[in-house]
Each structure stands twice: as structure tokens, then as C-alpha cells.
Design a protein around this motif. Structure first.
Motif, short mmCIF file in Angstrom:
data_model
loop_
_atom_site.label_atom_id
_atom_site.label_comp_id
_atom_site.label_asym_id
_atom_site.label_seq_id
_atom_site.Cartn_x
_atom_site.Cartn_y
_atom_site.Cartn_z
N ALA A 18 1.15 -1.46 -0.20
CA ALA A 18 -0.06 0.31 0.51
C ALA A 18 0.82 1.59 -0.04
N GLU A 19 1.61 1.68 0.60
CA GLU A 19 2.51 2.31 0.82
C GLU A 19 3.43 3.02 -0.69
N ARG A 20 3.93 1.76 -0.78
CA ARG A 20 4.73 1.89 -2.63
C ARG A 20 3.63 2.01 -3.16
N GLU A 21 2.41 1.79 -3.34
CA GLU A 21 0.92 2.00 -4.12
C GLU A 21 1.61 3.49 -4.06
N LEU A 22 0.86 3.85 -2.80
CA LEU A 22 0.68 5.59 -2.82
C LEU A 22 2.29 5.84 -3.42
N ILE A 23 2.97 6.14 -2.85
CA ILE A 23 4.67 6.84 -3.56
C ILE A 23 4.60 6.85 -5.23
N LEU A 74 9.04 10.21 3.12
CA LEU A 74 9.14 9.98 1.70
C LEU A 74 8.06 10.24 0.95
N LEU A 75 8.06 10.69 1.18
CA LEU A 75 6.27 10.83 0.39
C LEU A 75 7.00 12.10 -0.72
N ALA A 76 7.92 13.03 0.41
CA ALA A 76 8.36 14.74 0.47
C ALA A 76 9.52 13.94 -0.89
N ILE A 77 10.24 13.02 -0.36
CA ILE A 77 11.64 12.89 -1.37
C ILE A 77 10.86 12.54 -2.50
N ALA A 78 10.39 10.97 -2.18
CA ALA A 78 9.20 11.07 -4.15
C ALA A 78 9.04 12.39 -4.76
N ASP A 108 14.24 2.58 -1.99
CA ASP A 108 13.49 2.37 -2.65
C ASP A 108 12.09 2.92 -2.84
N THR A 109 12.18 4.00 -2.34
CA THR A 109 11.19 5.07 -2.61
C THR A 109 11.14 5.56 -3.95
N VAL A 110 12.98 6.06 -3.99
CA VAL A 110 13.68 6.70 -4.89
C VAL A 110 13.29 5.73 -6.40
N LEU A 111 13.33 4.71 -5.94
CA LEU A 111 13.74 4.09 -7.22
C LEU A 111 11.61 4.20 -8.28
N ILE A 112 11.26 3.57 -6.85
CA ILE A 112 10.06 3.98 -7.56
C ILE A 112 9.86 4.80 -8.13
#
Length: 156
Positions: A18-23, A74-78, A108-112
């Protein structure tokens, strides 16, 4: 591309699907890619018990959304990666680490975020018709949440 997206969103990670899909949804919304933000928003909603309210909160203003402080960092970084990788600052990384993000979760956040920026440009660059039927996206999101990018014929 499909295989990379499957690994990013469904492979081993300490970030939940869910977190990865939100990103992915957040980055796709910033890129105004209707197909990606809607299909991955539907997948996030499916992971969250069909909670479209939270998905929309993340799209509109993640800092006010009912998500963890770590996911907000993490969303701020994304969001900064979506603008350009060099936009990410040491302070952004420090905030995420202070909220408990690991190096792998940062990676993972940066890559997504980087991959979905590319996917968004690919989808929109083809200038293909994108279905507007939200029921179709709900079904697609449910499939993505349950199976990822694997089709029934690819199951082993």
C-alpha cells in the motif's frame, strides 16, 4: 518495464505494498498521468480496504493525510525526485531517517519515484486513449493489488 514495476511494487520490501502504491500514485498525480495515478490509486485503495479517501488525501496534500510521519517524509522525497533527483536535500534524508526510514526504504522510494516518472512520460508520450471508466480502474487496481503485473496466463 512491467517486470521492474512488479518488483518495485510487489517484491520484498519493508515498505508495504500500500505504501509503495501510494508513492507511485503520488508521483503519477504530480506528473498528471491519468492512467497511472488512477490505476495505482485503485491498487493502493484495494490494499487499504478500498479506502479511496486516504488515496485522494495523499494525492492532494500528503502532509495532512492520515499516514505515518515516515511515509510523509518518504513522499516528500518522492515529490522532489519527480522534479529532479538533485532536488532531494540532506535535510530531506535526515527527516526520513529521523522518522525511522531505513536506507533500503529510501532507496526503494527514490527508485519508485524515478521509475514512475519515466512510466508516466512513456504512457502519456504514446498519446494513446486512456479509459475514463473508474469501474474499470477499480477492477485493474484489485488485480494489481492481488497479483501485481502477473496475468493469469503467466502464473506458474
Amino acid at each position: 518495464m512491467r517486470e521492474l514495476a512488479h518488483v518495485l511494487l510487489h517484491g520484498p520490501s519493508t515498505l508495504t505494498p500500500a505504501e509503495r502504491e501510494l508513492i507511485a500514485t503520488y508521483v503519477s498525480s504530480r506528473n498528471d498521468c491519468f492512467f497511472c495515478q488512477t490505476s495505482h490509486g485503485a491498487a493502493a485503495a484495494a490494499h487499504l480496504g478500498n479506502d479511496w479517501t486516504l488515496v485522494n488525501e495523499v494525492r492532494v496534500n500528503f502532509e495532512q493525510a492520515n499516514v505515518s510521519p515516515k511515509l510523509k517524509a518518504l513522499l516528500a522525497i518522492a515529490g522532489k525526485v519527480q522534479q529532479g533527483g538533485k532536488c532531494v536535500t540532506e535535510a530531506d534524508i535526515a527527516r526520513a531517517r529521523a522518522e525511522g526510514a531505513t536506507d533500503l526504504e529510501l532507496h526503494d522510494t527514490v527508485l519508485i519515484a524515478a521509475a514512475f516518472s519515466m512510466y508516466n512520460r512513456y504512457v502519456d508520450g504514446l498519446a494513446t486513449w486512456q479509459p475514463q471508466d473508474t469501474a474499470m480502474y477499480d477492477a485493474m487496481g484489485q488485480h494489481l493489488a492481488e497479483h501485481g503485473y502477473i496475468t493469469p496466463s503467466e502464473k506458474r
